[in-house]
Design a protein around this motif. Structure first.
Motif, short mmCIF file in Angstrom:
data_model
loop_
_atom_site.label_atom_id
_atom_site.label_comp_id
_atom_site.label_asym_id
_atom_site.label_seq_id
_atom_site.Cartn_x
_atom_site.Cartn_y
_atom_site.Cartn_z
N ARG A 129 -8.05 15.51 0.71
CA ARG A 129 -6.98 14.71 1.79
C ARG A 129 -6.95 13.08 1.39
NH1 ARG A 129 -10.87 16.77 5.30
NH2 ARG A 129 -12.64 14.80 5.41
N ASN A 130 -7.84 12.55 0.57
CA ASN A 130 -7.71 10.65 0.48
C ASN A 130 -6.90 11.05 -0.84
OD1 ASN A 130 -9.88 10.21 1.60
ND2 ASN A 130 -11.22 10.39 0.33
N LEU A 131 -6.48 11.44 -1.52
CA LEU A 131 -5.65 12.06 -2.97
C LEU A 131 -4.12 12.15 -2.17
CD1 LEU A 131 -4.86 12.02 -5.74
CD2 LEU A 131 -5.57 14.70 -5.28
N SER A 132 -3.95 13.17 -0.88
CA SER A 132 -3.50 13.23 -0.22
C SER A 132 -2.00 12.10 0.70
CB SER A 132 -2.97 14.40 -0.02
OG SER A 132 -3.47 14.18 1.49
N ASP A 133 -3.56 11.04 1.11
CA ASP A 133 -2.86 9.90 1.67
C ASP A 133 -2.60 9.05 0.88
OD1 ASP A 133 -3.86 11.67 4.09
OD2 ASP A 133 -5.91 10.25 4.46
N THR A 134 -3.06 8.83 -0.22
CA THR A 134 -2.49 8.06 -1.61
C THR A 134 -1.70 7.85 -1.59
OG1 THR A 134 -5.30 8.10 -1.71
CG2 THR A 134 -3.81 7.31 -3.34
N GLU A 135 -0.99 9.94 -1.94
CA GLU A 135 0.28 9.91 -2.67
C GLU A 135 0.69 9.41 -1.80
OE1 GLU A 135 0.45 14.06 -3.62
OE2 GLU A 135 -1.02 14.01 -5.64
N TYR A 136 0.75 9.97 -0.42
CA TYR A 136 1.89 9.14 0.62
C TYR A 136 1.90 7.91 0.95
CZ TYR A 136 3.10 8.62 5.93
OH TYR A 136 4.22 7.94 6.72
N LEU A 137 1.32 7.12 0.76
CA LEU A 137 1.02 5.79 0.08
C LEU A 137 2.45 4.93 -0.19
CD1 LEU A 137 -2.32 4.60 2.37
CD2 LEU A 137 -0.10 4.40 3.71
N ALA A 138 1.49 5.41 -1.83
CA ALA A 138 1.95 5.37 -2.87
C ALA A 138 3.50 5.41 -2.19
CB ALA A 138 1.62 6.02 -3.92
N ARG A 139 4.31 6.49 -1.63
CA ARG A 139 5.35 7.10 -1.42
C ARG A 139 5.88 5.71 -0.24
NH1 ARG A 139 4.06 12.63 -1.65
NH2 ARG A 139 3.73 12.46 0.53
N GLU A 140 5.42 5.90 0.35
CA GLU A 140 5.71 4.25 1.46
C GLU A 140 6.12 3.38 0.83
OE1 GLU A 140 6.39 4.68 4.61
OE2 GLU A 140 6.38 7.57 4.42
N VAL A 141 5.41 2.34 0.16
CA VAL A 141 4.99 1.43 -0.41
C VAL A 141 5.98 1.68 -1.79
CG1 VAL A 141 3.83 0.46 -2.39
CG2 VAL A 141 2.62 1.16 -1.05
N VAL A 142 6.62 2.68 -2.02
CA VAL A 142 8.38 2.54 -3.18
C VAL A 142 8.96 2.79 -2.38
CG1 VAL A 142 9.11 4.21 -4.90
CG2 VAL A 142 7.07 4.06 -4.99
N ALA A 143 9.52 3.20 -0.97
CA ALA A 143 10.26 3.45 -0.69
C ALA A 143 10.63 1.94 0.13
CB ALA A 143 10.01 3.97 0.91
N LEU A 144 9.71 1.08 0.23
CA LEU A 144 9.48 -0.06 1.03
C LEU A 144 10.13 -0.98 -0.13
CD1 LEU A 144 6.16 -0.48 3.09
CD2 LEU A 144 9.25 -0.04 4.23
N ARG A 145 10.23 -0.75 -1.25
CA ARG A 145 9.78 -2.23 -2.53
C ARG A 145 11.39 -1.24 -2.37
NH1 ARG A 145 5.53 -1.17 -7.17
NH2 ARG A 145 4.21 -3.12 -6.17
N LEU A 146 12.05 -0.26 -2.79
CA LEU A 146 13.37 -0.10 -3.05
C LEU A 146 14.37 -0.42 -1.67
CD1 LEU A 146 13.31 3.90 -3.58
CD2 LEU A 146 13.89 1.99 -5.21
N LEU A 147 13.90 -0.46 0.09
CA LEU A 147 14.61 -1.52 0.91
C LEU A 147 14.16 -2.57 0.62
CD1 LEU A 147 13.02 1.16 3.81
CD2 LEU A 147 15.28 0.33 3.39
N VAL A 148 13.30 -2.89 0.25
CA VAL A 148 13.31 -4.41 -0.41
C VAL A 148 14.32 -4.64 -1.10
CG1 VAL A 148 11.83 -6.64 -1.02
CG2 VAL A 148 11.05 -5.00 0.98
#
Length: 199
Positions: A129-148
């Protein structure tokens, strides 16, 4: 008119679903008459834990010393284990204790192994669960960086506004020169027309 529900008929139909699992009544009747495996397991763990302490060894040593001393120095009529036979009763008691101690220790170890297996499985699920949560958060951070990155910064907007202002100023100054040229051409044309009229 609602009929009153009979609790006996409901319990005979099956386990209740509106109560937690530990509070549900069994389909086979009350389990209080049967010995609990968990209670026996706790008892074996208590025995194994008690046998692994220095106090148990001290007590067993004092018991053996008292047994041997009583059967060696007490009067012959009260002795129950003869020293000439090598304290046979003491040997049997210690063998009986050892024969029961080994399975109880093994049962306690099996319970500990089962607990550790459950704990390992829970840890594995938690880490997944921690790994999947970390992967999800990493994807969200990458998406935010692309938006920024796609968003315009203040410096970029200022530079664009300056270039637009410069273009407008050039256009205004260019249109003013054209107007002045047009006005000069018109004045010379008027003079030429006046000269032709006088002539």
């Amino acid at each position: 008119m609602a009929r009153p529900t009979d609790t006996r008929s409901r319990s005979s139909r099956g386990p209740r679903l509106d109560a937690p699992k530990g509070l549900r009544t069994s389909m086979l009747g009350s389990r209080s008459n049967r010995p609990s495996r968990d209670r026996f397991g706790r008892f074996t763990e208590f025995i194994a834990r008690a046998m692994g302490t220095p106090w148990f060894l001290l007590g067993l040593t004092l018991f053996c010393i008292a047994w041997i001393a009583f059967n060696s120095f007490a009067p012959d009529r009260v002795r129950f284990d003869d020293a000439a036979l090598g304290f046979t009763a003491l040997t049997l008691v210690l063998s009986l204790q050892a024969s029961y101690a080994a399975p109880l220790i093994l049962l306690a170890q099996n319970r500990q192994d089962d607990r550790e297996r459950v704990q390992i499985e829970q840890d594995r699920q938690r880490s997944e669960r921690n790994l999947s949560d970390t992967e999800y958060l990493a994807r969200e951070v990458v998406a935010l960086r692309l938006l920024v990155k796609d968003m315009a910064s203040k410096d970029f907007i200022r530079a664009e506004l300056r270039s637009l202002l410069e273009d407008l100023e050039k256009r205004d100054s260019g249109s003013g020169d054209e107007r002045a040229d047009r006005g000069g051409d018109q004045r010379t044309g008027d003079r030429v027309a006046k000269g032709s009229r006088t002539a």
